[in-house]
Design a protein around this motif. Structure first.
Motif, PDB file in Angstrom:
ATOM      1  N   ALA A 241       0.827  -1.215   0.000  1.00  0.00           N
ATOM      2  CA  ALA A 241       0.000   0.000   0.000  1.00  0.00           C
ATOM      3  C   ALA A 241       0.859   1.262   0.000  1.00  0.00           C
ATOM      4  O   ALA A 241       0.428   2.311  -0.484  1.00  0.00           O
ATOM      5  N   ALA A 242       2.083   1.153   0.541  1.00  0.00           N
ATOM      6  CA  ALA A 242       2.997   2.301   0.539  1.00  0.00           C
ATOM      7  C   ALA A 242       3.389   2.703  -0.875  1.00  0.00           C
ATOM      8  O   ALA A 242       3.857   3.829  -1.094  1.00  0.00           O
ATOM      9  N   PHE A 243       3.201   1.807  -1.833  1.00  0.00           N
ATOM     10  CA  PHE A 243       3.496   2.122  -3.237  1.00  0.00           C
ATOM     11  C   PHE A 243       2.216   2.425  -4.021  1.00  0.00           C
ATOM     12  O   PHE A 243       2.215   3.289  -4.894  1.00  0.00           O
ATOM     13  N   THR A 244       1.108   1.722  -3.729  1.00  0.00           N
ATOM     14  CA  THR A 244      -0.127   1.985  -4.474  1.00  0.00           C
ATOM     15  C   THR A 244      -0.739   3.332  -4.113  1.00  0.00           C
ATOM     16  O   THR A 244      -1.257   4.032  -4.986  1.00  0.00           O
ATOM     17  N   ALA A 245      -0.691   3.711  -2.837  1.00  0.00           N
ATOM     18  CA  ALA A 245      -1.371   4.942  -2.406  1.00  0.00           C
ATOM     19  C   ALA A 245      -0.787   6.192  -3.058  1.00  0.00           C
ATOM     20  O   ALA A 245      -1.526   6.965  -3.689  1.00  0.00           O
ATOM     21  N   PRO A 246       0.527   6.454  -2.947  1.00  0.00           N
ATOM     22  CA  PRO A 246       1.050   7.663  -3.590  1.00  0.00           C
ATOM     23  C   PRO A 246       1.015   7.581  -5.116  1.00  0.00           C
ATOM     24  O   PRO A 246       0.798   8.593  -5.787  1.00  0.00           O
ATOM     25  N   ALA A 247       1.213   6.378  -5.672  1.00  0.00           N
ATOM     26  CA  ALA A 247       1.156   6.246  -7.130  1.00  0.00           C
ATOM     27  C   ALA A 247      -0.250   6.545  -7.632  1.00  0.00           C
ATOM     28  O   ALA A 247      -0.438   7.273  -8.616  1.00  0.00           O
TER      29      ALA A 247
END
Length: 499
Positions: A128-134
């Motif tokens: 989620a640390a990659f999906t959220a900002p992306a």
């Protein structure tokens, strides 16, 4: 990246008059699905905690790690995730991370021990640390700043509210059969979103002129965030004044100091510190910490109160929380238009005020509450607050930021949300644990919860006071500077940009 809508330089279009193509709607829905899953996962786990503790024989302190393990992976890697999306391509980063999320969901539903469940939660947080900002940066680079972006972000946050509301109900229903179903449910949804994303998400070019990769900054930033979150969630068990906790905080301070020094000298920093010269940006980040931190602490205590003290079932508890989420789902789509008229600071201030009142009203609970008179008013006030605050914080944080830095700012905002959740949940847990009665009668346990609920209200009040400084600034100056580039940093005192 190709922008399918008029550029900000064009005459500002009305969000209601621009016709969105089916592909554009599809893109937004895929991104909303990821946000939906994040909220769904958080709410389902919260209601399932007592059942997980019983089945896996977990103590309260270990049970906290089912929540905190997710926050640790999420909050610790968001800075890296946001910058990675800018450098490697938002679409690629989003899709790979969404696939990892689906696999971690399957793992979480099949494990048979507390440590393995916590590990699966950590992996989900990491993805989620990659999906959220992306995902957020895809929205902010696809929809130009103004009414169009505000409308897209209000739809985006509405999906979060819908996921949270449905998660509460679904968790109540599924937990009656098995808490494992609450872990497994996100997997097929994530896989469907992944399949749709492969066809619908626009391809984004990698950032070419980025002056290299800030490897030292990535290592230091990730290490400092991981250690900070770990120290805070362990502090209630180890002791806030223990040598271990104090040394850990000292190590965090050293890492952050070195991180700032590295970022100031790096030609391609993980975080360009000039962004934080904006008062509007700082208030958005601090507001996000107070908003999510207070709510996570409230949900944790309210769930324990309803299930452990009142003896309510998981479904009964879920339905008690439902009005808050339902109110957000119904009203959030209108927030974009309200922001266009009144601006984000006013909406955030009103939202925090409602949140404080809702938390204070919940202090009236007893061992035989009348739901409609005691609990429901708090839920409705908190729901109204979330509908105003969450989308407004997203809009305020991303306005006035160049496209190539949207991932960075999105990662920073989500880091504030998750670190705030970890810190304040640990603080609330520590306050409750410190007041735990020697004779744990139901009334004594309820009395030990009240100081924690008071702390929750104080955290929300701090968010309100922080927001008020923005209102005072707007009265004395028509706009707030958002530092965007070296040139604009040099001209910050004389080139105003709106919040």
């Amino acid at each position: 990246m190709t922008t399918p809508l008029p550029s900000p330089a064009s005459p500002a279009p009305s969000a209601s008059t621009v016709r969105w193509t089916p592909r554009l709607w599809g893109t937004l829905l895929v991104l909303c699905a990821a946000m939906f899953l994040d909220a769904l996962d958080v709410s389902m786990v919260g209601v399932a905690l007592p059942s997980i503790a019983t089945d896996l024989d977990l103590s309260t302190s270990t049970l906290q790690w089912v929540v905190s393990g997710y926050i640790l992976g999420y909050g610790g890697l968001l800075l890296l995730g946001g910058r990675t999306a800018d450098l490697l391509g938002r679409r690629q980063v989003f899709l790979v991370a969404l696939g990892v999320f689906a696999l971690a969901s399957l793992l979480g539903g099949l494990v048979d021990s507390g440590p393995l469940l916590i590990a699966s939660r950590f992996i989900k947080g990491l993805s989620a640390a990659f999906t959220a900002p992306a995902g957020l940066s895809i929205i902010t680079t696809t929809f130009p700043e103004g009414p169009l972006r505000n409308r897209a972000l209000s739809i985006y946050t509405t999906c979060a509210a819908t996921g949270f509301s449905m998660g509460l109900v679904l968790s109540g229903l599924l937990t009656e059969a098995s808490w494992r179903l609450t872990m497994l449910l996100p997997a097929p949804i994530a896989l469907l979103a992944l399949a749709a994303g492969l066809k619908l998400l626009p391809r984004s070019a990698r950032e070419r002129d980025h002056n290299g990769y800030d490897v030292p900054g990535a290592i230091l930033g990730t290490a400092s965030m991981l250690l900070l979150v770990y120290t805070v969630v362990q502090a209630p068990e180890a002791g806030w004044t223990s040598a271990r906790t104090l040394l850990s905080f000292l190590a965090v301070a050293v890492l952050l100091t070195v991180f700032v020094l590295v970022e100031r000298r790096s030609p391609g920093p993980l975080i360009r510190l000039g962004v934080l010269r904006s008062g509007s940006q700082i208030r958005a980040q601090l507001g996000a910490m107070a908003f999510f931190g207070s709510y996570v602490g409230f949900q944790f205590l309210a769930t324990l109160y309803m299930q452990s003290l009142l003896g309510w079932s998981a479904l009964h508890t879920a339905l008690a929380f439902l009005p808050a989420g339902a109110l957000v789902a119904v009203s959030s789509t209108k927030v974009g238009a309200i922001v266009d008229r009144f601006g984000t600071p006013r909406l955030i201030a009103v939202g925090f005020a409602l949140m404080v009142v809702g938390y204070l009203l919940f202090l009236r609970v007893d061992l035989d509450p009348v739901y409609a008179a005691v609990i429901l008013p708090s839920m409705l006030l908190i729901g109204a607050a979330c509908a105003l605050v969450f989308p407004s914080l997203n809009i305020q944080a991303t306005n006035g930021v160049d496209d190539h830095e949207q991932g960075m700012v999105s990662g920073l905002l989500n880091t504030s949300v998750q670190v705030g959740g970890a810190i304040f949940l640990a603080v609330v847990t520590a306050v409750v644990t410190a007041g735990a009665p020697a004779d744990p009668t139901p009334q004594a346990v309820l009395d030990s919860y009240r100081p924690g609920l008071t702390v929750v209200a104080c955290i929300a009040a701090a968010g309100f006071l922080i927001t008020l400084t923005g209102l005072r600034t707007r009265r004395t100056r028509p706009s707030v500077v958002v530092a965007q580039s070296t040139l604009r940093e040099a001209e910050a005192d004389r080139v105003p940009v709106r919040d």
